[in-house]
Scaffold this motif. Structure first.
Motif, mmCIF file in Angstrom:
data_model
loop_
_atom_site.group_PDB
_atom_site.id
_atom_site.type_symbol
_atom_site.label_atom_id
_atom_site.label_comp_id
_atom_site.label_asym_id
_atom_site.label_seq_id
_atom_site.Cartn_x
_atom_site.Cartn_y
_atom_site.Cartn_z
ATOM 1 N N LEU A 95 33.904 42.278 3.887
ATOM 2 C CA LEU A 95 35.013 42.672 3.026
ATOM 3 C C LEU A 95 36.187 43.217 3.841
ATOM 4 O O LEU A 95 37.354 42.882 3.587
ATOM 5 N N GLN A 96 35.875 44.023 4.844
ATOM 6 C CA GLN A 96 36.937 44.564 5.692
ATOM 7 C C GLN A 96 37.685 43.441 6.416
ATOM 8 O O GLN A 96 38.914 43.461 6.525
ATOM 9 N N ARG A 97 36.952 42.437 6.895
ATOM 10 C CA ARG A 97 37.592 41.301 7.568
ATOM 11 C C ARG A 97 38.497 40.532 6.617
ATOM 12 O O ARG A 97 39.587 40.087 7.000
ATOM 13 N N MET A 98 38.063 40.365 5.358
ATOM 14 C CA MET A 98 38.878 39.649 4.372
ATOM 15 C C MET A 98 40.178 40.387 4.093
ATOM 16 O O MET A 98 41.266 39.789 4.087
ATOM 17 N N TYR A 99 40.083 41.692 3.849
ATOM 18 C CA TYR A 99 41.288 42.471 3.586
ATOM 19 C C TYR A 99 42.240 42.436 4.784
ATOM 20 O O TYR A 99 43.464 42.323 4.622
ATOM 21 N N HIS A 100 41.669 42.551 5.994
ATOM 22 C CA HIS A 100 42.483 42.510 7.213
ATOM 23 C C HIS A 100 43.205 41.175 7.317
ATOM 24 O O HIS A 100 44.406 41.113 7.647
ATOM 25 N N LEU A 101 42.502 40.102 7.051
ATOM 26 C CA LEU A 101 43.098 38.774 7.171
ATOM 27 C C LEU A 101 44.189 38.564 6.132
ATOM 28 O O LEU A 101 45.223 37.933 6.413
ATOM 29 N N VAL A 102 43.994 39.085 4.921
ATOM 30 C CA VAL A 102 45.036 38.986 3.892
ATOM 31 C C VAL A 102 46.291 39.725 4.353
ATOM 32 O O VAL A 102 47.419 39.228 4.200
ATOM 33 N N LEU A 103 46.120 40.917 4.910
ATOM 34 C CA LEU A 103 47.263 41.658 5.448
ATOM 35 C C LEU A 103 48.005 40.832 6.502
ATOM 36 O O LEU A 103 49.240 40.739 6.488
ATOM 37 N N SER A 104 47.264 40.237 7.407
ATOM 38 C CA SER A 104 47.883 39.462 8.478
ATOM 39 C C SER A 104 48.640 38.259 7.926
ATOM 40 O O SER A 104 49.779 37.974 8.340
ATOM 41 N N LYS A 105 48.028 37.553 7.005
ATOM 42 C CA LYS A 105 48.652 36.348 6.453
ATOM 43 C C LYS A 105 49.896 36.680 5.630
ATOM 44 O O LYS A 105 50.926 36.002 5.743
ATOM 45 N N LEU A 106 49.820 37.713 4.802
ATOM 46 C CA LEU A 106 50.978 38.064 3.983
ATOM 47 C C LEU A 106 52.111 38.619 4.843
ATOM 48 O O LEU A 106 53.290 38.369 4.570
ATOM 49 N N SER A 107 51.757 39.364 5.877
ATOM 50 C CA SER A 107 52.792 39.865 6.781
ATOM 51 C C SER A 107 53.491 38.712 7.498
ATOM 52 O O SER A 107 54.719 38.712 7.662
ATOM 53 N N ALA A 108 52.717 37.719 7.907
ATOM 54 C CA ALA A 108 53.300 36.554 8.571
ATOM 55 C C ALA A 108 54.218 35.787 7.622
ATOM 56 O O ALA A 108 55.307 35.332 8.014
ATOM 57 N N LEU A 109 53.798 35.660 6.371
ATOM 58 C CA LEU A 109 54.638 34.988 5.375
ATOM 59 C C LEU A 109 55.939 35.755 5.156
ATOM 60 O O LEU A 109 57.015 35.175 5.057
ATOM 61 N N ALA A 110 55.805 37.086 5.059
ATOM 62 C CA ALA A 110 56.988 37.914 4.849
ATOM 63 C C ALA A 110 57.944 37.814 6.027
ATOM 64 O O ALA A 110 59.170 37.757 5.862
ATOM 65 N N LEU A 111 57.386 37.808 7.241
ATOM 66 C CA LEU A 111 58.213 37.691 8.441
ATOM 67 C C LEU A 111 58.925 36.344 8.478
ATOM 68 O O LEU A 111 60.111 36.244 8.796
ATOM 69 N N SER A 112 58.190 35.288 8.135
ATOM 70 C CA SER A 112 58.771 33.950 8.119
ATOM 71 C C SER A 112 59.896 33.859 7.108
ATOM 72 O O SER A 112 60.966 33.303 7.380
ATOM 73 N N SER A 113 59.661 34.436 5.921
ATOM 74 C CA SER A 113 60.682 34.410 4.878
ATOM 75 C C SER A 113 61.907 35.204 5.294
ATOM 76 O O SER A 113 63.045 34.791 5.063
ATOM 77 N N SER A 114 61.678 36.341 5.948
ATOM 78 C CA SER A 114 62.786 37.179 6.405
ATOM 79 C C SER A 114 63.597 36.474 7.485
ATOM 80 O O SER A 114 64.829 36.522 7.502
ATOM 81 N N THR A 115 62.907 35.753 8.374
ATOM 82 C CA THR A 115 63.599 35.018 9.454
ATOM 83 C C THR A 115 64.475 33.913 8.894
ATOM 84 O O THR A 115 65.617 33.728 9.297
ATOM 85 N N VAL A 116 63.933 33.188 7.915
ATOM 86 C CA VAL A 116 64.704 32.112 7.278
ATOM 87 C C VAL A 116 65.925 32.689 6.580
ATOM 88 O O VAL A 116 67.041 32.162 6.651
ATOM 89 N N HIS A 117 65.723 33.834 5.902
ATOM 90 C CA HIS A 117 66.827 34.479 5.180
ATOM 91 C C HIS A 117 67.919 34.923 6.154
ATOM 92 O O HIS A 117 69.123 34.753 5.884
ATOM 93 N N ASP A 118 67.510 35.484 7.299
ATOM 94 C CA ASP A 118 68.489 35.937 8.283
ATOM 95 C C ASP A 118 69.312 34.766 8.827
ATOM 96 O O ASP A 118 70.525 34.881 9.057
ATOM 97 N N LYS A 119 68.650 33.628 9.035
ATOM 98 C CA LYS A 119 69.353 32.467 9.601
ATOM 99 C C LYS A 119 70.353 31.875 8.612
ATOM 100 O O LYS A 119 71.376 31.320 9.000
ATOM 101 N N THR A 120 70.026 32.026 7.309
ATOM 102 C CA THR A 120 70.934 31.457 6.313
ATOM 103 C C THR A 120 72.055 32.437 5.983
ATOM 104 O O THR A 120 73.051 32.044 5.393
#
Length: 398
Positions: free
Chosen positions: A373-398
C-alpha cells in the motif's frame, strides 16, 4: 520492522473509539509538520461527543498547482468482548505475518502508509509540482455529522481548491489493490410507524391490528424493482433492518408497529423520487399519512461517481505497476466520507487494504500489505507530480 509498520502500530495503540481520536492526529501532525505541512485542528460537536478533525496542507511552489489530498479516519468501532480477542485489541501484535489490533485494517494501516509514502516522496522531491493535503476525522464510524463534512464546509467557504483525493478505506478483497472504489451508492433510511388500535386478541373487532394493515404494503415494498442500476452502479436495494410491534404479551393486539428500513440507491434514482414512491405505495394500500402512519427520513449520503480521468487512471496504473494485475473498479459496499469530499473535489477514489476482517474480533492486516500500500501511494504521488510538472512546463511555454 518497516516505517509503515512502526507507525501503524503506534496508531493502533491509541484507543480511538468513536468519537475519540486518542492522540492519533497529534502523532500524525508531528510527522507532517516535519515535512512542511501546515496543520490545523478543527473540533466540532457537543461536549459529550466532541470530534477532532485535522486539515494539513503542504503548499506547492506555485499557487495554481494541483492539490492531491489523502483522506481517512482515525476513529475505530468498539472492540466487542475483550475475552474473544486473542490479544489486546489496542496492543499491536504480530502473529504469522499479520498485524492484529482494532483499526489494523480499518484504517490505521492506510494512514501510516500515506504518511510514510509522503515522507519518502518528499525526500526525493522536496519541491514537487503539486500541493499535498491530509483530511482526517475521528467521526467516520459514528454519525458523521461533525467530521469530514464540517472540514469540507470550511474548505468550501475558504475557496480551498481540491483536485484529487484518495480515501484510504479498506477497499480490497483478496489482496491489496485488487479493487478500487470510484464511487459509492447513496444511503436513505426511513422509520415507518403504522398506527392501529390496541386491544384484546380475542376481540379483534374492537381493535385494529397495524401489522395486518402493514403486511400487504410491506410485501410490495420487498418485491419492488426500484431501478435497473447502470454501468457503474447495481440496482437500488431496499432492506428492512428492524421491525417491532407488540407489548410482549401473546394476547394483546399491538397499537403500533415500527419498521426501520434503508435504501442503497444508484444514480438512476434520487432520494426525493424514492420517498415519493414509498408514500404512494402506502397510500395505494389504504394508509393515510398522519392518520394511519408516520414516516421520517434520514438521508445518509448522495451517490457519487468519479469517471475515468486523471486520478482513476493514475491509480490503476500504479496498482498494476506494483502488483502486475489490473484492479477491479467498483462502487459496491457501504458509504464512506468520500460522499462529502466529492462535493468539493471532482475526482475521488478509495484505495486500501483487504476488508475481510474489518469491524471483526481479531481484526488484522498482512504485513506485506503495508508495504504494498505504501508503494502504491508513493507511486501515485510520483506520477501525479510528474503530470503536474509536465502541464506546468507546457503552460509556461505557451
Amino acid at each position: 520492522m518497516t516505517d509503515t509498520q512502526r507507525l501503524a502500530e503506534a496508531l493502533i495503540r491509541c484507543p480511538s473509539v468513536t468519537p475519540q481520536d486518542a492522540g492519533c492526529q497529534t502523532l500524525l501532525a508531528e510527522r507532517l509538520r516535519a515535512l512542511g505541512f501546515v496543520c490545523e485542528t478543527i473540533e466540532s460537536g457537543p461536549d459529550d461527543f466532541r470530534v477532532t478533525n485535522l486539515w494539513a496542507l503542504r503548499p506547492a511552489a506555485t499557487p495554481d498547482a494541483p492539490v492531491l489530498v489523502f483522506a481517512g479516519h482515525t476513529d475505530v468501532v468498539p472492540t466487542g468482548p475483550l475475552e474473544h480477542w486473542s490479544s489486546d485489541p489496542f496492543t499491536p501484535t504480530v502473529r504469522d505475518g499479520k498485524l492484529y489490533g482494532r483499526g489494523a485494517s480499518d484504517m490505521k494501516s492506510s494512514l501510516a502508509a500515506m504518511v510514510v509514502a509522503c515522507e519518502e516522496f518528499l525526500r526525493s522531491h522536496p519541491e514537487p509540482a503539486l500541493a499535498i493535503g491530509f483530511l482526517l476525522t475521528s467521526d467516520e464510524e459514528g454519525p458523521a455529522r461533525d467530521g469530514t463534512v464540517v472540514v469540507c464546509d470550511a474548505l468550501r467557504q475558504r475557496g480551498q481548491r481540491l483536485d484529487w483525493c484518495i480515501v484510504g478505506e479498506p477497499t480490497s478483497v483478496q489482496r491489496t489493490g485488487d479493487m478500487i472504489k470510484n464511487g459509492r451508492r447513496g444511503s436513505l433510511s426511513g422509520r415507518l410507524t403504522v398506527k392501529g388500535i390496541q386491544g384484546h386478541i380475542a376481540y379483534p373487532h374492537l381493535a385494529r391490528n397495524p401489522i395486518h394493515l402493514l403486511a400487504p404494503a410491506l410485501a410490495e415494498l420487498v418485491a419492488t424493482r426500484w431501478d435497473e442500476g447502470n454501468a457503474h452502479f447495481p440496482p437500488t436495494s431496499w432492506q428492512v433492518s428492524n421491525i417491532h410491534g407488540g407489548t410482549g404479551a401473546s394476547n394483546v393486539i399491538p397499537g403500533t408497529v415500527v419498521v426501520d428500513f434503508n435504501f442503497r440507491f444508484s444514480t438512476e434514482s434520487t432520494a426525493e423520487n424514492l420517498q415519493q414512491r414509498v408514500h404512494a405505495l402506502l397510500n395505494k394500500h389504504g394508509m393515510r399519512e398522519g392518520q394511519d402512519y408516520e414516516l421520517t427520513w434520514t438521508l445518509g449520503g448522495q451517490p457519487f461517481l468519479t469517471p475515468a480521468g486523471t486520478l482513476l487512471e493514475t491509480v490503476r496504473a500504479a496498482v498494476y505497476e506494483v502488483t502486475g494485475t489490473e484492479p477491479d473498479v467498483s462502487t459496491t459496499g457501504g458509504t464512506s466520507d468520500g460522499r462529502f469530499i466529492a462535493k468539493i473535489c471532482s475526482e475521488v477514489i478509495e484505495l486500501g487494504p483487504p476488508n475481510a476482517t474489518i469491524h471483526q474480533i481479531n481484526e488484522y492486516v498482512d504485513l506485506s500489505d503495508l508495504h504494498t500500500l505504501q508503494r502504491m501511494y508513493h507511486l501515485v504521488l510520483s506520477k501525479l507530480s510528474a503530470l503536474a510538472l509536465s502541464s506546468s512546463t507546457v503552460h509556461d511555454k505557451t
